[in-house]
Enzyme design. Structure first.
Site, short mmCIF file in Angstrom:
data_model
loop_
_atom_site.label_atom_id
_atom_site.label_comp_id
_atom_site.label_asym_id
_atom_site.label_seq_id
_atom_site.Cartn_x
_atom_site.Cartn_y
_atom_site.Cartn_z
N PRO A 182 -3.34 -0.04 0.47
CA PRO A 182 -2.67 -0.94 1.42
C PRO A 182 -3.30 -2.33 1.41
O PRO A 182 -4.53 -2.46 1.46
CB PRO A 182 -2.92 -0.24 2.77
N GLN B 286 0.93 3.18 5.46
CA GLN B 286 -0.29 3.26 6.26
C GLN B 286 0.04 2.89 7.71
O GLN B 286 0.59 1.82 7.98
CB GLN B 286 -1.37 2.32 5.72
N TYR C 151 -10.98 -1.49 12.88
CA TYR C 151 -9.78 -1.46 13.71
C TYR C 151 -9.89 -0.32 14.72
O TYR C 151 -10.92 0.34 14.84
CB TYR C 151 -8.55 -1.39 12.82
N ARG D 115 -7.79 6.84 5.94
CA ARG D 115 -8.79 5.90 5.42
C ARG D 115 -9.87 5.74 6.48
O ARG D 115 -9.58 5.44 7.64
CB ARG D 115 -8.17 4.55 5.09
#
Length: 370
Positions: free
Chosen positions: A39, A115, A198, A246
């Site tokens: 991504p 994603q 994130y 991920r």
């Protein structure tokens, strides 16, 4: 620890058969080789909608021979975007344009992946080529980011809003709803973005999660949100289709999330229906010091694969066909995910096949060139 069937299937190959251009079957999906498009945010959307840029960007990598082509981080909430230019999948209106991309990718023989993401405290920034990606104030069209704790990414940033428990559960449900939309759009694989500082990564790390409730404190509490997200997605995603995640395998900071934590989490996630761990690292704090070099994150994938008994993907400064092939042949990872190298060379798999003397069929339209 019980090992995944995909690893067992992979290891049943005869010596010399398991290489960069050997096929890999996960659930009902067969990947034509071990090369994936990682991504890569393009910051080229308006209100979350995919554009012609996304079609050409992703479609050209499918034409180039990749086995898996994944969209950039697609926000499950509007406030979960890094910038106003981020791709989104928080409403049904996003489905048709995403479906166009997924259909084209599949037609080229690649697996179409998406994603799913939430930016957390790193949300509401300018796109990178405007003001260096600085924070986008609410007065200029930005919004107030949310996080597990009111701790800003940079000391100079406005603290994010601390999420309540009901809001956390709503976000997990948003991931589930996004998975339903992804299936409707024709995607064959989902990756959860739980890396690079994130939102989910913010919950996992004790550096950014100072909560005192059931979502903070010990490992079992800090990992609760990712388990809830996986369960929400699996309720809305067919059992026949793969689910990746991920992670940042290490924060690269003392007192932060560690590789030991990642091995433990990977084992739990495998039992919940995650098929592969995409092993990246860092991104949680701006002061982390990463030891960067060719293949520097491959050891994360190797150890998690070995000790958690789950498929892994290797990332990070993998640029040469021989280097990628060696990682697969030595059992360090099951998939190679490339980002910048695919920006430099959309046809990397076709060029790699020639370098490694492997057989791969280019599109008939390009046959004379390859």
């Amino acid at each position: 620890m019980e090992r995944t069937q995909a690893i067992l299937d992979s290891e049943m190959l005869q010596p010399g058969q398991k290489h960069l251009f050997s096929a890999l079957k996960i659930r009902d999906i067969v990947f034509r080789n071990r090369i994936a498009v990682s991504p890569m945010c393009q910051y080229s959307s308006e209100d979350g909608f995919a554009s012609d840029w996304h079609l050409v960007h992703l479609g050209s990598r499918a034409v180039g021979g990749a086995a898996l082509v994944m969209t950039e981080a697609s926000a499950v909430e509007a406030r979960g975007r890094i910038s106003p230019g981020d791709l989104g999948i928080w409403k049904d209106d996003h489905i048709p344009q995403l479906a166009r991309i997924a259909a084209f990718v599949r037609k080229q023989g690649a697996v179409a992946g998406i994603q799913l993401a939430h930016a957390g405290r790193k949300a509401s920034t300018h796109v990178p080529w405007q003001k260096g990606g600085a924070v986008l104030p609410e007065a200029e069209g930005g919004w107030r980011p949310v996080a597990p704790s009111p701790i800003p990414f940079r000391e100079t940033d406005t603290p994010p809003l601390e999420l309540s428990q009901p809001e956390i559960r709503t976000i997990a449900d948003a991931f589930g709803a996004a998975a339903h939309r992804a299936h409707a759009a024709g995607f064959e694989l989902i990756e959860i973005h739980a890396a690079h500082g994130y939102l989910i990564n913010e919950f996992l790390s004790p550096l950014s999660n100072h909560r005192r409730d059931e979502y903070g404190g010990p490992f079992e509490n800090r990992t609760r949100i990712v388990l809830e997200v996986v369960e929400a997605i699996r309720r809305n995603w067919p059992d026949s289709l793969p689910l990746f995640i991920r992670i940042s395998a290490s924060d690269w900071v003392e007192g932060g999330w560690t590789l030991d934590d990642s091995v433990k989490l990977a084992g739990i996630l495998g039992r919940l229906g995650v098929d592969l761990v995409d092993c990246s690292s860092g991104g949680l704090v701006p002061y982390a010091k990463l030891a960067i070099g060719p293949g520097y994150q491959v050891p994360f994938a190797e150890r998690i694969r070995r000790e958690a008994g789950i498929l892994t993907g290797a990332v990070g400064m993998i640029t040469e066909p021989e280097q990628a092939d060696r990682i697969i042949r030595h059992g360090q990872a099951d998939l190679i995910l490339l980002a910048r190298q695919f920006l430099r060379d959309p046809y990397f798999p076709l060029h790699a096949a020639k370098a490694l003397e492997a057989e791969i069929a280019p599109p008939v339209q390009y046959g004379r060139a390859f």
